[in-house]
Write a protein that holds these residues in place. Structure first.
Motif, PDB file in Angstrom:
ATOM      1  N   LYS A  22      33.328  44.486  41.597  1.00  0.00           N
ATOM      2  CA  LYS A  22      34.747  44.770  41.818  1.00  0.00           C
ATOM      3  C   LYS A  22      34.997  45.551  43.105  1.00  0.00           C
ATOM      4  N   ASP A  77      43.476  50.838  37.611  1.00  0.00           N
ATOM      5  CA  ASP A  77      44.044  50.004  36.551  1.00  0.00           C
ATOM      6  C   ASP A  77      43.264  48.716  36.319  1.00  0.00           C
ATOM      7  N   ARG A  78      42.385  48.338  37.244  1.00  0.00           N
ATOM      8  CA  ARG A  78      41.568  47.136  37.068  1.00  0.00           C
ATOM      9  C   ARG A  78      40.311  47.410  36.241  1.00  0.00           C
ATOM     10  N   ARG A 134      43.456  50.452  41.923  1.00  0.00           N
ATOM     11  CA  ARG A 134      42.045  50.191  41.670  1.00  0.00           C
ATOM     12  C   ARG A 134      41.640  50.681  40.281  1.00  0.00           C
TER      13      ARG A 134
END
Length: 396
Positions: free
Chosen positions: A363, A316-317, A314
């Motif tokens: 997100k 890294d997004r 999560r």
């Protein structure tokens, strides 16, 4: 301890060896399904909760329960980059083909397949990702207007009529429902409302993050009267004890009371974390019973594993600005936090952080429990943010 016999199964949607503490919710859905099949009114069920509380596992178990009782089901997961029509169409085709094999439902199921053909062709221009096999030609005027809100009503009504003729029901199981765009949510709500008005046996059982409630209300103001929104949270202490002890005992091993208490403290009784700590504790223990010292060692490896996978995927997004926003939240603790407090921590105006906050909500990283409040959707993520960004550099 024999690694082959390790009973715990941490993973995205992996069923635990002991599904503890969810019997009341499973029974509520079973009753709604049976009332729908019997032609009685029943509200659709949309479960909401944070990451790691077991919504996906619960949704799949509920579907298994429904299938075992002879109900026809559709199961989809709504990712961020696919349209609802594209996800529904192939699964509805499979359900209608099954219904077409039943003598009493054949004609109505074929009509449903004709509705699906018109639906797919008419909406292909708007939703280019629709790919579905067409077994029959469309029927002119049936679900082929090219307007999702109108056509989805006719499609689900046709499918429901076939299910009714077969003496069964059609239940849609939809995971990650919060990712469905609002206009498509509105169309789904309208279609379910129409099915209820026409008394056709179609039910929706969904799951999503806590912001789903607000998104459904924004899409259609009457959604709160059409659906129930049970909250799926961490397990009670008693249920968490069962989730840990019963799988261990089923393998002929034991765990001390102190070890169990330590696991409950470290995991906050969140089902996914219970599986992770259970697995690591079994791995660390040399022999039965598993002791508190074993759990202490296991906590180190469990946290490292979560940091590398559950949390990191999560993190890294996120954009650099989004990471700073979450790091500021973590500085304030688990939350929820006022938007003003987060802005003060970043030395920014609240209004300037609006786009970042909206992006994080989209997100699925944060949500708003009430106006002006912000909270993590991932349990213990505040602790992870402090570990992954430990220095003061994030402030600048």
């Amino acid at each position: 301890m024999d690694a082959v016999k390790n009973p715990f199964a941490p993973g995205a949607g992996s069923p635990p060896p002991e599904l503890a503490g969810r019997d009341d919710l499973r029974e509520a859905v079973r009753v709604a399904v049976e009332r729908t099949r019997a032609g009685k009114s029943a509200r659709s069920v949309l479960m909401v909760g944070l990451r790691g509380v077991g919504k996906t596992v619960l949704l799949d178990r509920m579907r298994d329960d429904a299938e075992a009782s002879g109900v026809h089901t559709v199961r989809i997961e709504a990712p961020e980059d696919r349209s609802l029509p594209a996800l529904l169409a192939p699964q509805l085709r499979v359900a209608l083909l099954r219904l077409s094999k039943l003598a009493h439902a054949k004609d109505l199921a074929v009509r449903g397949l004709r509705a699906l053909a018109g639906f797919a062709k008419a909406l292909k221009v708007t939703y280019g990702d629709i790919e579905v096999g067409l077994d029959y030609e469309g029927e002119p005027g049936l679900a082929d207007n090219g307007d999702l809100e109108h056509d989805l009503q006719e499609l689900l009504e046709s499918a429901g009529a076939a299910a009714k003729a077969a003496g069964t029901a059609l239940v849609l199981f939809v995971d990650e429902l919060q990712y469905v765009p609002e206009p498509q949510l509105a169309a789904l709500i309208t279609a379910m409302h129409r099915c209820a008005q026409r008394q056709v046996p179609v039910l929706l059982v969904g799951a999503g993050l806590p912001q789903l409630r607000g998104r459904m209300g924004n899409a259609k103001s009457y959604a709160e009267r059409l659906f129930t929104f049970p909250e799926v949270g961490p397990l009670s202490a008693d249920a968490a004890v069962r989730a840990i002890t019963r799988p261990i005992e089923a393998e002929g091993a034991e765990i001390t009371v102190g070890a169990v208490e330590r696991i409950l403290t470290d995991t906050r009784c969140y089902p996914y974390f219970l599986q992770e700590w259970g697995q690591r504790s079994w791995e660390v223990a040399v022999e039965s019973p598993i002791k508190a010292d074993d759990v202490e060692q296991a906590t180190t490896t469990a946290v490292a594993a979560l940091d590398e996978s559950f949390f990191r995927v999560r993190f890294d997004r996120l954009t650099p600005q989004e990471k700073r926003y979450l790091r500021a939240m973590s500085e304030l603790g688990p939350g929820p936090h006022r938007s003003g407090a987060i802005a003060d921590c970043l030395k920014r105006e609240v209004s300037s952080l609006g786009p970042v906050r909206s992006s994080l909500i989209a997100k699925g990283m944060i949500w708003s429990p009430s106006h002006g409040d912000t909270a993590f959707t991932v349990p213990l993520f505040d602790e992870f943010m402090r570990r992954i960004m430990p220095s003061e550099d994030w402030r600048t």
